[in-house]
Design a protein around this motif. Structure first.
Motif, PDB file in Angstrom:
ATOM      1  N   ILE A 463      54.116  43.599  38.797  1.00  0.00           N
ATOM      2  CA  ILE A 463      53.628  42.224  38.845  1.00  0.00           C
ATOM      3  C   ILE A 463      52.097  42.193  38.777  1.00  0.00           C
ATOM      4  CG2 ILE A 463      53.554  40.092  40.178  1.00  0.00           C
ATOM      5  CD1 ILE A 463      56.290  40.796  41.248  1.00  0.00           C
ATOM      6  N   PRO A 464      51.396  42.903  39.679  1.00  0.00           N
ATOM      7  CA  PRO A 464      49.940  42.928  39.514  1.00  0.00           C
ATOM      8  C   PRO A 464      49.525  43.538  38.186  1.00  0.00           C
ATOM      9  CG  PRO A 464      50.635  44.371  41.316  1.00  0.00           C
ATOM     10  CD  PRO A 464      51.808  43.566  40.916  1.00  0.00           C
ATOM     11  N   ASN A 465      50.241  44.540  37.739  1.00  0.00           N
ATOM     12  CA  ASN A 465      49.884  45.166  36.461  1.00  0.00           C
ATOM     13  C   ASN A 465      49.896  44.163  35.329  1.00  0.00           C
ATOM     14  OD1 ASN A 465      49.569  47.626  37.498  1.00  0.00           O
ATOM     15  ND2 ASN A 465      51.442  48.518  36.692  1.00  0.00           N
ATOM     16  N   SER A 466      50.990  43.425  35.231  1.00  0.00           N
ATOM     17  CA  SER A 466      51.086  42.541  34.075  1.00  0.00           C
ATOM     18  C   SER A 466      50.117  41.374  34.225  1.00  0.00           C
ATOM     19  CB  SER A 466      52.520  42.064  33.865  1.00  0.00           C
ATOM     20  OG  SER A 466      52.946  41.377  34.988  1.00  0.00           O
ATOM     21  N   PHE A 467      49.858  41.016  35.462  1.00  0.00           N
ATOM     22  CA  PHE A 467      48.875  39.953  35.674  1.00  0.00           C
ATOM     23  C   PHE A 467      47.507  40.391  35.152  1.00  0.00           C
ATOM     24  CE2 PHE A 467      45.581  38.176  38.542  1.00  0.00           C
ATOM     25  CZ  PHE A 467      45.694  36.841  38.201  1.00  0.00           C
ATOM     26  N   LEU A 468      47.119  41.589  35.497  1.00  0.00           N
ATOM     27  CA  LEU A 468      45.808  42.079  35.055  1.00  0.00           C
ATOM     28  C   LEU A 468      45.770  42.256  33.546  1.00  0.00           C
ATOM     29  CD1 LEU A 468      44.836  44.633  37.830  1.00  0.00           C
ATOM     30  CD2 LEU A 468      44.194  42.249  37.544  1.00  0.00           C
ATOM     31  N   LYS A 469      46.849  42.694  33.009  1.00  0.00           N
ATOM     32  CA  LYS A 469      46.929  42.848  31.556  1.00  0.00           C
ATOM     33  C   LYS A 469      46.723  41.511  30.870  1.00  0.00           C
ATOM     34  CE  LYS A 469      49.465  46.788  30.605  1.00  0.00           C
ATOM     35  NZ  LYS A 469      48.581  47.571  29.773  1.00  0.00           N
ATOM     36  N   VAL A 489      37.982  34.362  39.230  1.00  0.00           N
ATOM     37  CA  VAL A 489      36.821  34.811  40.008  1.00  0.00           C
ATOM     38  C   VAL A 489      36.488  33.789  41.082  1.00  0.00           C
ATOM     39  CG1 VAL A 489      34.358  35.307  39.904  1.00  0.00           C
ATOM     40  CG2 VAL A 489      35.886  36.189  38.133  1.00  0.00           C
ATOM     41  N   ASN A 490      36.464  32.525  40.653  1.00  0.00           N
ATOM     42  CA  ASN A 490      36.123  31.464  41.595  1.00  0.00           C
ATOM     43  C   ASN A 490      37.077  31.428  42.774  1.00  0.00           C
ATOM     44  OD1 ASN A 490      33.910  30.615  40.285  1.00  0.00           O
ATOM     45  ND2 ASN A 490      34.975  29.025  39.090  1.00  0.00           N
ATOM     46  N   SER A 491      38.337  31.689  42.506  1.00  0.00           N
ATOM     47  CA  SER A 491      39.294  31.595  43.598  1.00  0.00           C
ATOM     48  C   SER A 491      39.245  32.812  44.518  1.00  0.00           C
ATOM     49  CB  SER A 491      40.707  31.396  43.057  1.00  0.00           C
ATOM     50  OG  SER A 491      41.143  32.583  42.450  1.00  0.00           O
ATOM     51  N   TYR A 492      38.737  33.914  44.013  1.00  0.00           N
ATOM     52  CA  TYR A 492      38.753  35.125  44.836  1.00  0.00           C
ATOM     53  C   TYR A 492      37.559  35.204  45.783  1.00  0.00           C
ATOM     54  CZ  TYR A 492      42.393  36.777  41.706  1.00  0.00           C
ATOM     55  OH  TYR A 492      43.541  36.892  40.993  1.00  0.00           O
ATOM     56  N   ILE A 493      36.439  34.667  45.301  1.00  0.00           N
ATOM     57  CA  ILE A 493      35.228  34.791  46.125  1.00  0.00           C
ATOM     58  C   ILE A 493      35.437  34.196  47.528  1.00  0.00           C
ATOM     59  CG2 ILE A 493      32.821  34.044  46.329  1.00  0.00           C
ATOM     60  CD1 ILE A 493      33.173  36.354  44.417  1.00  0.00           C
ATOM     61  N   PRO A 494      35.959  32.944  47.589  1.00  0.00           N
ATOM     62  CA  PRO A 494      36.177  32.407  48.951  1.00  0.00           C
ATOM     63  C   PRO A 494      37.161  33.239  49.761  1.00  0.00           C
ATOM     64  CG  PRO A 494      36.787  30.775  47.268  1.00  0.00           C
ATOM     65  CD  PRO A 494      36.269  31.956  46.551  1.00  0.00           C
ATOM     66  N   LEU A 508      44.152  42.909  47.173  1.00  0.00           N
ATOM     67  CA  LEU A 508      42.758  43.345  47.213  1.00  0.00           C
ATOM     68  C   LEU A 508      42.413  44.157  45.976  1.00  0.00           C
ATOM     69  CD1 LEU A 508      42.325  44.326  50.968  1.00  0.00           C
ATOM     70  CD2 LEU A 508      41.454  42.304  49.786  1.00  0.00           C
ATOM     71  N   GLN A 509      43.342  44.965  45.544  1.00  0.00           N
ATOM     72  CA  GLN A 509      43.104  45.764  44.338  1.00  0.00           C
ATOM     73  C   GLN A 509      42.913  44.860  43.134  1.00  0.00           C
ATOM     74  OE1 GLN A 509      46.544  48.301  44.373  1.00  0.00           O
ATOM     75  NE2 GLN A 509      45.924  49.254  46.286  1.00  0.00           N
ATOM     76  N   VAL A 510      43.799  43.867  43.027  1.00  0.00           N
ATOM     77  CA  VAL A 510      43.684  42.926  41.917  1.00  0.00           C
ATOM     78  C   VAL A 510      42.331  42.237  41.976  1.00  0.00           C
ATOM     79  CG1 VAL A 510      44.565  40.746  41.009  1.00  0.00           C
ATOM     80  CG2 VAL A 510      46.153  42.544  41.652  1.00  0.00           C
ATOM     81  N   ILE A 511      41.966  41.777  43.175  1.00  0.00           N
ATOM     82  CA  ILE A 511      40.705  41.056  43.334  1.00  0.00           C
ATOM     83  C   ILE A 511      39.524  41.938  42.928  1.00  0.00           C
ATOM     84  CG2 ILE A 511      39.132  40.081  45.047  1.00  0.00           C
ATOM     85  CD1 ILE A 511      41.529  39.027  46.544  1.00  0.00           C
ATOM     86  N   SER A 512      39.535  43.175  43.410  1.00  0.00           N
ATOM     87  CA  SER A 512      38.373  44.001  43.078  1.00  0.00           C
ATOM     88  C   SER A 512      38.298  44.253  41.584  1.00  0.00           C
ATOM     89  CB  SER A 512      38.355  45.334  43.831  1.00  0.00           C
ATOM     90  OG  SER A 512      39.523  45.573  44.496  1.00  0.00           O
ATOM     91  N   TRP A 513      39.446  44.455  40.955  1.00  0.00           N
ATOM     92  CA  TRP A 513      39.397  44.705  39.511  1.00  0.00           C
ATOM     93  C   TRP A 513      38.832  43.494  38.780  1.00  0.00           C
ATOM     94  CZ3 TRP A 513      41.277  42.889  34.886  1.00  0.00           C
ATOM     95  CH2 TRP A 513      41.131  43.759  33.797  1.00  0.00           C
ATOM     96  N   GLU A 546      43.746  54.019  48.145  1.00  0.00           N
ATOM     97  CA  GLU A 546      43.938  53.530  46.775  1.00  0.00           C
ATOM     98  C   GLU A 546      43.089  52.280  46.564  1.00  0.00           C
ATOM     99  OE1 GLU A 546      47.957  52.585  45.767  1.00  0.00           O
ATOM    100  OE2 GLU A 546      47.437  52.211  43.674  1.00  0.00           O
ATOM    101  N   THR A 547      43.161  51.372  47.538  1.00  0.00           N
ATOM    102  CA  THR A 547      42.353  50.162  47.439  1.00  0.00           C
ATOM    103  C   THR A 547      40.878  50.532  47.359  1.00  0.00           C
ATOM    104  OG1 THR A 547      43.978  49.118  48.850  1.00  0.00           O
ATOM    105  CG2 THR A 547      41.933  47.930  48.513  1.00  0.00           C
TER     106      THR A 547
END
Lengths: 1137, 169
Positions: A463-469, A489-494, A508-513, A546-547
């Motif tokens: 799920i995170p994989n395909s989202f990032l893709k 980006v806007n939604s992650y900063i807050p 968190l991994q998704v956010i950092s990427w 990993e994170t």
């Protein structure tokens, strides 16, 4: 009160010792069980219980191991052990005694022994091997109850490898006069079929017999096997459809004995079983489906009584009707039936109604529409199970217009669900819907954020994989891509500014990427701020390594030097001495790249589109490395399955003689296709030269297509087909345009609650129209959407499918490998196959077995041939035989006579060698044809005798011989031309096998001219058993070993051992050696290796092992079919002893 | 069918029959979690559960819960009737069966189950035939039985609920 009980209990033994034995021991132990049970119920704490049971177990342990304990006492002890185990305390010391009890006890004690065994052990337990002999003995018992007990335990558990040992006995029981025995035998075979299908392949025709059994119980039992077999291969059993239909008709019509009724419904279990079978047979097959329409209709009509059991049948009927080729009036009735279920006040029926709706809604979305109000009610049902099922249904009817409402409902449920399984499943579904139908960027990102927060670290990693893709690959419009990324980006900063400690690691991994890649899109955001937010993540206690590595990667992408330097410097220093090597590497990368902006720009170009990587899947760039390594003396590469085989070989006692090692390697292949987020992040940025990684890159191209298309249809590219869309949207969501609600409702005219409604009702209706929008008028569209292979779903399930298909492939392999011997067994059993079965077999098995099946009719004749053939090898014996044979038996007199006189025509160079009986082939008024074969050391000569029995000479005689399986070469003096009256012409042909078969056949034609001038011809055929071509093959054990590994065709089978006084292995091998001219290479303990060759030079190796009274034989050869043919002859040879 | 469990309202296991090979640890874990899940459900709720990746069918008779795990394609309703038929068989055999009968004669309950379900499949659905098979084997049974019955019929303190007939409520 308890005193009273106490007194009564202690008094009981004396009161009840009606038993002839003054067996105080027995009674006291009984009351011990009573005491134990009672004691436990009186206890108040778990701790006390533990103490009591431990004490009890100690006492039991002491007693079971005492030599003075009688079987009768043992029985009581076992019951107590079972009780203790049930309470969750291990009593493994009693397992062996349970087996002993089953072995040595009287019938009654045996029963408890078997019960204890079946409760204590499971089929992989090693102690079970000790039960085999007991079972064998009991199967042969004259006491029916003992036979029943043995069959009962066998049908529950039996070691897979030991099946051959008892199989014949169980098979025998299929003909038992008692139906209970037959029934249990069928179920035992069912069990065997489940755990080792190839072992019972040869008795398929016996299953047919069981299906036709006069006892309905036996017949019902056989349906379990059929259901299983049809599930695996429906094509092979299509011919049985009329039979199943007839049975069902009779059952529905009440033709079975009343005993089988259950609450006045005739044999419901049988009915349901048949309906399941029919639905499998009729699936995607119109003509087969047509056969069953009538009986399905009848079943629907008959099941009218208001009782669970009729509903069970109806439910199965409905499922069947929707599975097979559709018929409109049946569908209508089934739909009505589903309606009854859904509307039923009984919650169980409602649940099944929802399930049925879920099942059919893809074919008939309007059906959901009819029940929308019920569905809405179920959505708020207090029982989570109902709610869950409703969501499942909604999931199936989701489209671009109702996706927001449905996803909202699903997320609501996710918030209250506590079950991990449900969470994982639902999160996956929400993600799928969001990707497919998202109406806009904001919604998509927000939904995915909720998915990541709720799904936590349990969700599927793709799920995170395909989202990032999705984010990285983007869509057609650059602007849209930018907006989507910016929004993310806007939604992650807050989120990071808030309490990131509460977010799951995956999120968190998704956010950092995302921040690493796209935070530059937001102009007002200083990289330094992002860096410090990310650095905060590193300091959190619960961040996994990993994170942390994701975070470090993101920081590497972001840092520019200058003001950021201090943060990055600090971080990289902290982690460059980390114990985690990955983290350490990342920290070093961060350090170097942050100091060298040029290098960083080259390594991590900003905003780079993921390139489609060229994949060199053959890894040819490694060729040089490989050849160098080989030159340096490295061992050549062996594929996994070969390695596996060699491994098996090295520990010769493979306990899995019939398994193939193939599936393991295949499935592991497909598992490696799984993508981990770390891999993804790497391929997007850093390095791409590992073959493994670039492979992933290749697969991503495929995926991209799917996503684009889906999004294009309903989401981002809505402007692409605006006209079409507008035309289709006849019922827009009334929440947005209440003015059109009436219109929406009028379409849903079937809803009962339509008239002026109170507030909550109205709410519900609003919900309904927002949920079911797009189903009524647009049903065709949503249908289309559904019937399309959904790219997302397809991809996600691909792993499973990959596994499945490799499994199927493997099934096919194994069946093609195994079926030939099974056909052989059919022959062996001398069962006359009915025509159905023959054709079925013919379909299943390879060409070889076809020829076997057809040869079945002439089995006896061949047997004779084989016999004479082997006698031919032994001149002394042959003489005897001739004398005896020449005497009686008037019917074969002419043949014998010819032989006697033809013997002298045998060419001189062959006369000293052993030859088979001279068999008459055919004759007419002028010619008599006979033939025999002569075994030379390295060839086989066919000799054809043509005797002119007429009074005149024949001319221009021409003899032609040919064969499909053989290479026939004519030896020099082939007869041609003239044959004078009463003389004999002889033709010689050398035969070489090109394609092994159990019997090879030579066909020939003699054409000639009578003196009158008329030309005539005579055709004949001559069969030679393969054994005539077999010669001993002298090799050393070492040579044997190397050859064994290099041969690819193999077969395995269990043969009967000869049990005479001497050692059974040696005796059996000697018998085989004598009969089949094999060469025994070596006998080591319980194993023997044997070698032979097929003329001219085709080796076949045989490995024999004594195993539980059987000779487990494993044959290998470079020639396909040769092992199978040889095993057949081995069986015959041993049978004829 | 994958397994069948009988447990009391207090969560005490009364009978367990596993038709799939599982380790003892797994069995214990499943039993513990499942008993908890089922006991937490309210009386009017659906008898079917999707629990982990299993389908659970359960029904309560007096103080006893009967609980079966079935495969995905299996029919839930017929499983419910399998449970009911089993209770009918127990009732007929013990004569108005109560939980105590099953506690004290659990091996009998197993024997009946084995005649009715074999390897997880309904073996014999005719009530008469099942009981006939059991009785034939029982003919050999000594009067030890008799004693058990006498004992079982007695009401022991703390066991009042177990002694109420399964069919009573």
């Amino acid at each position: 009160m308890s005193d009273v009980v106490e007194k009564t209990l202690t008094a009981l033994p004396s009161l009840l010792s009606l038993d002839s034995h003054p067996g105080s021991a027995k009674l006291s132990s009984t009351s011990k069980l009573g005491n134990l049970i009672r004691g436990i119920t009186e206890l108040t704490s778990k701790h006390e219980e533990e103490k009591l049971i431990q004490h009890e177990l100690l006492a039991i342990k002491e007693q079971v191991s005492s030599p003075n304990t009688t079987m009768r006492q043992m029985k009581e002890l076992m019951v107590r052990s079972i009780y203790c185990e049930m309470l969750g305390y291990e009593a493994s010391f009693s397992y062996i005694h349970a087996i002993k009890l089953a072995q040595q006890g009287t019938v009654l004690e045996k029963r408890v022994g078997y019960l204890a065994v079946s409760l204590f052990l499971n089929e992989s337990h090693e102690l079970l091997l000790l039960l085999v002999n007991t079972v064998l003995k009991d199967l042969q018992s004259t006491n029916l109850i003992e036979v029943c007990m043995a069959l009962t335990v066998v049908s529950q558990m039996f070691p897979k490898d030991m099946i051959p040992a008892i199989l014949p006995l169980v098979e025998e029981k299929l003909n038992h006069p008692k139906e209970i025995i037959r029934r249990k035998a069928v179920l035992a075979l069912y069990k065997f079929y489940l755990i080792a299908p190839n072992q019972v392949q040869h008795i398929h025709n016996k299953f047919r017999k069981a299906l036709c059994d006069k006892d309905p119980g036996v017949m019902t039992a056989s349906l379990h096997i059929y259901l299983q077999m049809i599930q695996e291969n429906p094509e092979a059993y299509k011919d049985l459809t009329p039979s199943f239909v007839t049975i069902l008709k009779q059952v529905v019509g009440g033709k079975l004995p009343m005993d089988f009724n259950y609450h006045t419904v005739p044999a419901p279990w049988l009915q349901i079983q048949l309906l399941r079978i029919l639905s499998l047979l009729g699936k995607n097959d119109q003509s087969t489906s047509e056969v069953m329409y009538e009986v399905l209709d009848e079943s629907l009509q008959r099941a009218e009584m208001n009782h669970n059991i009729t509903y069970a049948i109806l439910y199965e009927c409905v499922k069947c009707i929707y599975t097979i080729h559709p018929k409109s009036d049946l569908l209508e009735k089934a739909a009505k039936c589903i309606g009854n279920f859904v509307l039923s006040p009984k919650i169980n029926l409602k649940y099944l109604g929802l399930k049925a709706l879920t099942y059919v809604v893809q074919q008939d979305p309007k059906l959901a529409l009819q029940h929308q109000m019920t569905i809405i009610e179920c959505l708020d049902h207090p029982d989570l199970i109902i709610k869950r099922e409703t969501l499942e249904l909604l999931f199936r009817i989701t489209n671009g217009q109702n996706v927001t409402v449905i996803v909202e409902k699903m997320l609501e449920f996710l918030c209250i669900s506590e079950d991990d399984h449900t969470t994982i499943d639902l999160v996956g579904k929400v993600a799928e819907l969001a990707e497919k139908y998202a109406p806009d960027n904001e919604w998509f990102i927000e939904t995915m954020n909720t998915v990541f927060s709720l799904g936590g670290d349990m969700m599927q990693p793709d799920i995170p994989n395909s989202f990032l893709k999705l984010l990285s690959e983007g869509f057609d419009s650059v602007e849209e891509d930018r907006k989507l990324r910016l929004f993310a980006v806007n939604s992650y900063i807050p989120l990071l500014r808030g309490e990131p400690g509460k977010l799951p690691q995956r999120f968190l991994q998704v956010i950092s990427w995302v921040l690493g890649e796209y935070s530059h899109l937001r102009e007002d955001l200083e990289p330094a701020e992002v860096l410090s937010l990310l650095a905060k993540l590193l300091d959190m206690k619960n961040s996994s390594s990993e994170t942390k590595s994701w975070v470090l990667m993101a920081m590497t992408k972001l840092c520019k030097g200058g003001a950021d330097a201090s943060v990055t410097q600090e971080v990289s220093e902290t982690y460059s001495s980390s114990l985690d090597t990955v983290l350490r590497q990342r920290a070093h990368e961060l350090q170097y790249l942050s100091q060298d902006p040029e290098l960083r720009a080259r390594v991590l170009p900003r905003g780079a589109k993921p390139e489609t990587l060229e994949v060199d899947s053959s890894l040819s760039f490694l060729d040089r490395f490989v050849s160098e390594a080989l030159a340096a003396g490295a061992a050549p590469y062996k594929p996994p399955h070969q390695r596996q085989e060699e491994l098996d070989q090295s520990k010769a006692l493979s306990l899995e003689p019939y398994g193939l090692s193939l599936p393991i390697s295949m499935s592991s292949c497909s598992i490696t296709d799984r993508q981990s987020p770390t891999l993804l992040s790497m391929s997007s940025g850093l390095s791409g030269d590992s073959a493994d990684l670039s492979h992933k890159g290749g697969s991503s191209a495929l995926k991209l297509d799917g996503i684009k298309r889906v999004w294009g249809r309903e989401g981002y590219l809505a402007q692409r087909e605006p006209v079409e869309e507008a035309a289709q949207v006849e019922v827009p969501s009334p929440i947005q345009s209440p003015g059109r609600q009436g219109e929406g409702d009028s379409l849903h005219s079937q809803t009962p609650t339509q008239t002026p409604t109170p507030e909550p009702e109205q709410e519900k209706q609003q919900l309904a129209s927002s949920l079911f929008v797009g189903l009524a008028s647009q049903s065709s569209v949503s249908l289309m959407g559904k019937s399309e292979p959904m790219p997302q779903r397809f991809r996600r399930k691909a792993k499973g499918q990959g596994l499945g298909s490799s499994f199927i492939a493997n099934e096919q392999i194994s069946s093609s490998l195994i079926s030939p011997p099974s056909a052989v067994d059919n022959l062996l059993c001398n069962n006359l196959l009915d025509s159905n079965n023959a054709s079925e077999l013919a379909e299943q098995t390879s060409q070889l077995s076809q020829s076997l099946t057809t040869a079945n009719g002439t089995c006896h004749a061949e047997a004779e041939l084989t016999e004479s053939d082997t006698k031919g090898c032994n001149p002394a014996l042959r003489r005897d035989n001739c004398v005896v044979a020449a005497g009686p038996g008037p019917h074969n007199d002419p043949g014998r006579l010819t032989e006697v006189c033809l013997d002298s025509y045998l060419p001189a160079e062959l006369s000293g060698l052993s030859h088979s009986e001279i068999a008459p082939l055919c004759a007419n008024q002028s010619l008599n044809l006979s033939a025999c074969h002569v075994q030379k050391e390295d060839s086989l000569i066919l000799v054809v005798f043509i005797m002119n029995s007429s009074e005149s000479a024949i001319q221009q005689m021409l003899l032609q011989v040919d064969s499909e399986e053989l290479e026939v070469s004519c030896l020099c003096d082939s007869p041609a031309g003239e044959v004078t009256s009463h003389s004999v012409a002889v033709g010689q042909y050398s035969l070489t096998v090109t394609r092994p078969a159990v019997h090879v056949e030579v066909v020939g034609t003699v054409s000639y001219q009578l003196p009158a001038g008329t030309s005539q011809s005579l055709q004949f055929s001559y069969k030679v058993p393969l054994t005539s071509f077999i010669r001993p093959f002298v090799v050393s054990t070492e040579e044997y070993g190397t050859m064994w590994l290099s041969f690819s065709h193999d077969t395995k089978q269990n043969l009967t051992l000869i049990n005479d006084n001497q050692e059974p292995l040696t005796a059996t091998l000697n018998a085989l050696k004598k009969k089949l001219q094999l060469h025994v290479v070596e006998v080591i303990g319980m194993e023997g290796i044997v070698a032979c060759r097929l003329l001219q030079d085709l080796p076949c190796l045989m490995h024999c092992r004594v195993n539980a009274g059987w000779l487990a034989v494993w044959l290998r050869s470079p020639v396909p079919d040769l092992p199978d043919c040889l095993i057949y002859h081995c069986q015959r040879a041993l049978q004829s002893l | 069918m994958q397994f069948m469990l009988l447990f009391s309202r207090q969560g005490k296991l009364r009978l367990q029959k596993w038709y799939v090979p599982l380790s003892d640890k797994e069995k214990k874990k499943i039993t513990r979690e499942l008993v908890q899940t089922v006991l937490a459900r309210k009386p009017k709720m659906c008898s079917f559960l999707e629990w982990r990746d299993l389908k659970i069918v359960y029904k309560r008779y007096a103080s006893l819960y009967f609980c079966c795990a079935i495969e995905d394609q299996d029919n839930e309703l017929i499983t419910l009737e399998i449970i009911h038929r089993y209770v009918e068989l127990l009732d007929k055999y013990f004569g108005s069966v109560c939980e105590l009968d099953i506690i004290f004669n659990f091996e009998k309950a197993y024997f009946i189950l084995d005649e009715f379900l074999l390897g997880g499949e309904a073996q014999e659905t005719s009530k008469k035939n099942v009981l006939k098979a059991i009785e034939q084997a029982d003919l050999l049974q000594e009067n030890i039985d008799f004693q058990m019955r006498l004992f079982a019929g007695m009401v022991v303190p703390n066991m009042a609920s177990e002694s109420s007939g399964l069919f009573q409520n």
